[in-house]
Design an enzyme around this catalytic site. Structure first.
Site, short mmCIF file in Angstrom:
data_model
loop_
_atom_site.label_atom_id
_atom_site.label_comp_id
_atom_site.label_asym_id
_atom_site.label_seq_id
_atom_site.Cartn_x
_atom_site.Cartn_y
_atom_site.Cartn_z
N LYS A 8 45.38 30.00 29.73
CA LYS A 8 43.98 29.23 29.11
C LYS A 8 43.15 30.18 28.50
O LYS A 8 42.59 31.15 29.27
CB LYS A 8 43.48 28.76 30.40
CG LYS A 8 42.42 27.84 30.16
CD LYS A 8 41.84 27.12 31.25
CE LYS A 8 40.55 28.00 32.08
NZ LYS A 8 39.45 28.10 31.17
N GLY A 36 38.15 36.47 37.22
CA GLY A 36 36.85 35.46 37.04
C GLY A 36 36.31 36.00 38.35
O GLY A 36 36.42 36.90 38.91
N SER A 37 35.34 34.85 38.81
CA SER A 37 34.35 35.21 39.69
C SER A 37 35.03 34.70 41.04
O SER A 37 35.71 33.79 41.20
CB SER A 37 33.10 34.40 39.54
OG SER A 37 33.45 33.03 39.53
N GLU A 51 41.40 38.98 40.20
CA GLU A 51 41.14 40.12 39.80
C GLU A 51 39.47 39.91 39.79
O GLU A 51 39.18 38.92 38.62
CB GLU A 51 41.15 40.45 38.36
CG GLU A 51 42.97 41.08 38.38
CD GLU A 51 42.76 42.69 39.01
OE1 GLU A 51 41.79 43.18 39.09
OE2 GLU A 51 43.93 43.14 39.32
N CYS A 72 33.20 43.70 34.66
CA CYS A 72 33.65 43.48 36.20
C CYS A 72 33.30 44.71 36.83
O CYS A 72 32.97 44.96 37.96
CB CYS A 72 34.83 43.03 36.30
SG CYS A 72 36.09 43.94 35.49
N GLU A 83 26.36 40.50 42.23
CA GLU A 83 26.64 40.93 40.92
C GLU A 83 25.76 40.13 40.22
O GLU A 83 25.44 39.23 39.89
CB GLU A 83 28.19 40.52 40.70
CG GLU A 83 28.60 40.71 39.18
CD GLU A 83 30.14 40.22 38.94
OE1 GLU A 83 30.32 38.98 39.48
OE2 GLU A 83 30.94 41.05 38.52
P1 NAD Z 1 34.42 32.09 36.22
O1 NAD Z 1 35.16 32.37 37.41
O2 NAD Z 1 33.34 31.13 35.94
O3 NAD Z 1 35.61 31.44 35.15
C1 NAD Z 1 36.80 32.38 34.91
C2 NAD Z 1 37.88 31.25 34.51
O4 NAD Z 1 38.32 30.35 35.48
C3 NAD Z 1 37.22 30.53 33.36
O5 NAD Z 1 38.33 30.40 32.35
C4 NAD Z 1 36.99 29.16 33.78
O6 NAD Z 1 37.36 28.14 32.77
C5 NAD Z 1 38.26 28.90 34.93
N1 NAD Z 1 37.91 27.93 35.81
C6 NAD Z 1 36.64 27.77 36.34
N2 NAD Z 1 36.74 26.58 37.34
C7 NAD Z 1 38.10 26.74 37.67
C8 NAD Z 1 38.96 25.98 38.51
N3 NAD Z 1 38.13 25.27 39.68
N4 NAD Z 1 40.11 26.13 38.59
C9 NAD Z 1 40.87 26.92 37.73
N5 NAD Z 1 40.11 27.49 36.82
C10 NAD Z 1 38.58 27.55 36.77
O7 NAD Z 1 34.20 33.59 35.65
P2 NAD Z 1 33.30 33.90 34.24
O8 NAD Z 1 32.03 33.28 34.32
O9 NAD Z 1 34.15 33.38 33.12
O10 NAD Z 1 33.40 35.41 34.14
C11 NAD Z 1 32.69 36.52 35.02
C12 NAD Z 1 33.26 36.76 36.22
O11 NAD Z 1 34.63 37.37 36.14
C13 NAD Z 1 32.56 38.11 36.82
O12 NAD Z 1 32.55 37.72 38.13
C14 NAD Z 1 33.40 39.27 36.53
O13 NAD Z 1 33.24 40.31 37.49
C15 NAD Z 1 34.83 38.65 36.72
N6 NAD Z 1 35.66 39.43 35.86
C16 NAD Z 1 36.41 40.24 36.54
C17 NAD Z 1 37.57 41.06 36.09
C18 NAD Z 1 38.38 41.83 36.76
O14 NAD Z 1 39.53 42.54 36.22
N7 NAD Z 1 38.39 42.33 38.27
C19 NAD Z 1 37.28 41.29 34.55
C20 NAD Z 1 36.48 40.44 33.80
C21 NAD Z 1 35.55 39.57 34.57
#
Ligand code: NAD
Length: 490
Positions: free
Chosen positions: A183, A235-236, A257, A291, A391
């Site tokens: 995705k 993601g978060s 992650e 992140c 964060e």
């Molecule tokens: P997010 O959690 O809002 O979204 C991440 C992804 O999840 C997006 O593609 C989003 O469309 C999808 N998503 C949202 N709701 C969902 C659901 N209910 N079910 C399935 N998928 C869903 O995060 P963001 O704002 O896009 O990214 C920032 C966050 O990502 C920060 O917390 C950052 O630290 C973290 N991050 C972690 C790493 C790592 O390797 N540890 C790397 C990059 C970013």
């Protein structure tokens, strides 16, 4: 001054790739992608929906038997060919990385090189995946272990580094014989759409990698889909909780992650200038939206004020501006909403006693239509305050003094997160001693991100997630274990 407008003619066309079909859009909602440098709309995208996810999973299932059966050296060659093509296409990929989320163009070639390096590293594993024999079995039997793919892996990535995040999952997933439904995030889709073009050019069999560009509903459909064997999520923490609740129905394994609030410990014996430069990178790297950025600085009291002065001086040299200009060091944050949220957190930090060393105010004038905040440093931050605990995901550093090594360790570990930890010291004994106590998946001594290579395991402890991407640990993330016992008695 005037900021450059993104060149819309170079944006890839295909938001979905399902089996052998590249499609301009899906059956879901329309989404207007905004370029954070100027706040202008680049293009409208027809997003995928749950029905498109169904089709993508079906295509992956159709491709899986042949892909799994393909000899490892053939899979290796495809992955190496993909790596070479990514390198060849660096000039085409670079502006897309900047346009999708405002990251600086000057850093784009490194992102491409990092992606190709991952396919090269994990391509190298593809023909070396072996099982093992359990020779300690006492009776007349032969016992062995094999490492099997999950079938179809669903990969969900954030907007802050989609190419980085996706390739750290895709390379090991493909090397181990899985098919992929990926995705692309709707608010930063261009680099992954380009990557799909390159994957097709490399000659991957149709259905081995499928792309669905979409928002949370598409992610939800992937997590609940019975045809997806494993989800790898980057993601978060808030989204991770929803995903785990969703996956509790299908009992699907989920790799996580997540975010961080990584500590940077600066001891008085450190090379101060190097430690200040690396400390600053916690605000600057990925426009403060990385992140694993070190954003929580803990500085020994005897060097506290000189260190702050160095940070302030260096922050003044960070050229913030047009992501597409080659002399820019730091670009905007992703959106107006993110900027408002970050500013709110900074105001909260000040209300809780933080002292503004530099930054803090949205940039106006030529910057006003984009989403720009300069490097912002808050000193004297109470370690228990909201801004020290959470964060920010923007170019904001919080700084707190400490008096003893024990106190520094306790402060560093006093966090729900456990992604990165950075230690600055010239004492070898202290480096090992302190590293050994860090509750973080990624500890760096006298560094700031250099260890982010595909050959090392990357991931978090505590609320920063579980599982590892990179290295042999990253390979195992995409394999399930089968034990076979054979009776040798007639
Ligand atoms: P997010 O959690 O809002 O979204 C991440 C992804 O999840 C997006 O593609 C989003 O469309 C999808 N998503 C949202 N709701 C969902 C659901 N209910 N079910 C399935 N998928 C869903 O995060 P963001 O704002 O896009 O990214 C920032 C966050 O990502 C920060 O917390 C950052 O630290 C973290 N991050 C972690 C790493 C790592 O390797 N540890 C790397 C990059 C970013």
């Amino acid at each position: 001054m005037g900021f450059l407008s993104p060149d819309r003619s170079i944006l890839p066309q295909h938001a979905l790739v399902i089996g052998d079909k590249a499609e301009t859009g899906g059956s879901g909602a329309l989404y207007e992608h905004v370029y954070p440098g100027t706040g202008e709309v680049t293009r409208e995208i027809a997003l995928a929906n749950a029905a498109d996810v169904d089709r993508a999973v079906a295509a992956a299932h159709a491709a899986f038997p042949d892909w799994r059966a393909m000899p490892g050296d053939k899979r290796r060659d495809l992955l190496l060919r993909l790596a070479a093509l990514i390198d060849e296409k660096t000039a085409e990929m670079s502006p897309l990385l900047a346009i999708e989320n405002g990251s600086i163009l000057v850093a784009s070639p490194y992102m491409s090189a990092d992606a190709s390096q991952k396919f090269r590293y994990f391509g190298g594993w593809a023909d070396k995946i072996e099982g093992r024999t359990i020779s300690t079995w006492g009776g007349p039997a032969h016992d062995y272990v094999s490492y099997e793919p999950y079938g179809t892996v669903g990969i969900i990535v954030p907007w802050n580094g989609p190419l980085y995040a996706a390739t750290m999952c895709m390379a090991p997933a493909l090397a181990t014989g899985n098919c992929v439904v990926l995705k692309a995030p709707e608010n930063a889709p261009w680099s992954l759409m380009k990557l799909m073009e390159i994957i097709q050019l490399a000659g991957f069999p149709p259905g081995v990698v499928n792309l669905v560009t979409g928002g949370p509903d598409v992610g939800e459909a992937m997590v609940s889909h019975p045809g997806i064997g494993k989800i790898e999520f980057i993601g978060s923490g808030g989204t991770a909780r929803k995903i785990l609740a969703n996956a509790s129905q299908s009992l699907k394994p989920v790799g996580l992650e997540l975010g961080g609030k990584s500590a940077v410990i600066v001891f008085a014996d450190a090379d101060l200038q190097a430690a200040a430069k690396r400390g600053l990178s916690g605000a600057v790297s990925a426009n403060g939206q990385g992140c694993v950025n070190g954003t929580r600085l803990l500085v020994e009291r005897s060097i506290y004020e000189p260190y702050l002065q160095m940070l302030q001086g260096m922050a003044g040299y960070v050229k913030v501006g047009d992501p597409l200009a080659m002399d820019t060091f730091m670009g905007p944050v992703i959106s107006e909403a993110a900027l408002n949220r970050i500013q709110g957190m900074v105001e909260g930090g000040v209300a809780d006693g933080g002292r503004v060393v530099c930054g803090g105010e949205r940039m106006g004038g030529d910057y006003a239509s984009g989403f720009f905040l300069p490097v912002t440093v808050l000193a004297d931050v109470d370690p228990s305050s909201t801004i020290a605990k959470n964060e920010v995901f923007g170019p904001v550093l919080v700084v707190t003094p400490f008096d003893t090594e024990e106190e520094a360790v306790a402060l560093a570990n006093d966090s729900d997160y456990g992604l990165g930890a950075y230690i600055h010291t010239t004492s070898l004994a202290r480096a090992h001693r302190v590293a050994n106590q860090m509750m973080a998946g990624q500890v760096q001594v006298n560094g700031a991100g250099e260890a982010m290579t595909p050959c090392v395991p990357f991931g978090g402890m505590k609320h920063s997630g579980h599982g590892r991407l990179g290295g042999i640990e990253g390979l195992r993330e995409f394999q399930q274990v089968r034990n076979v016992w054979i009776n040798l008695q007639d």
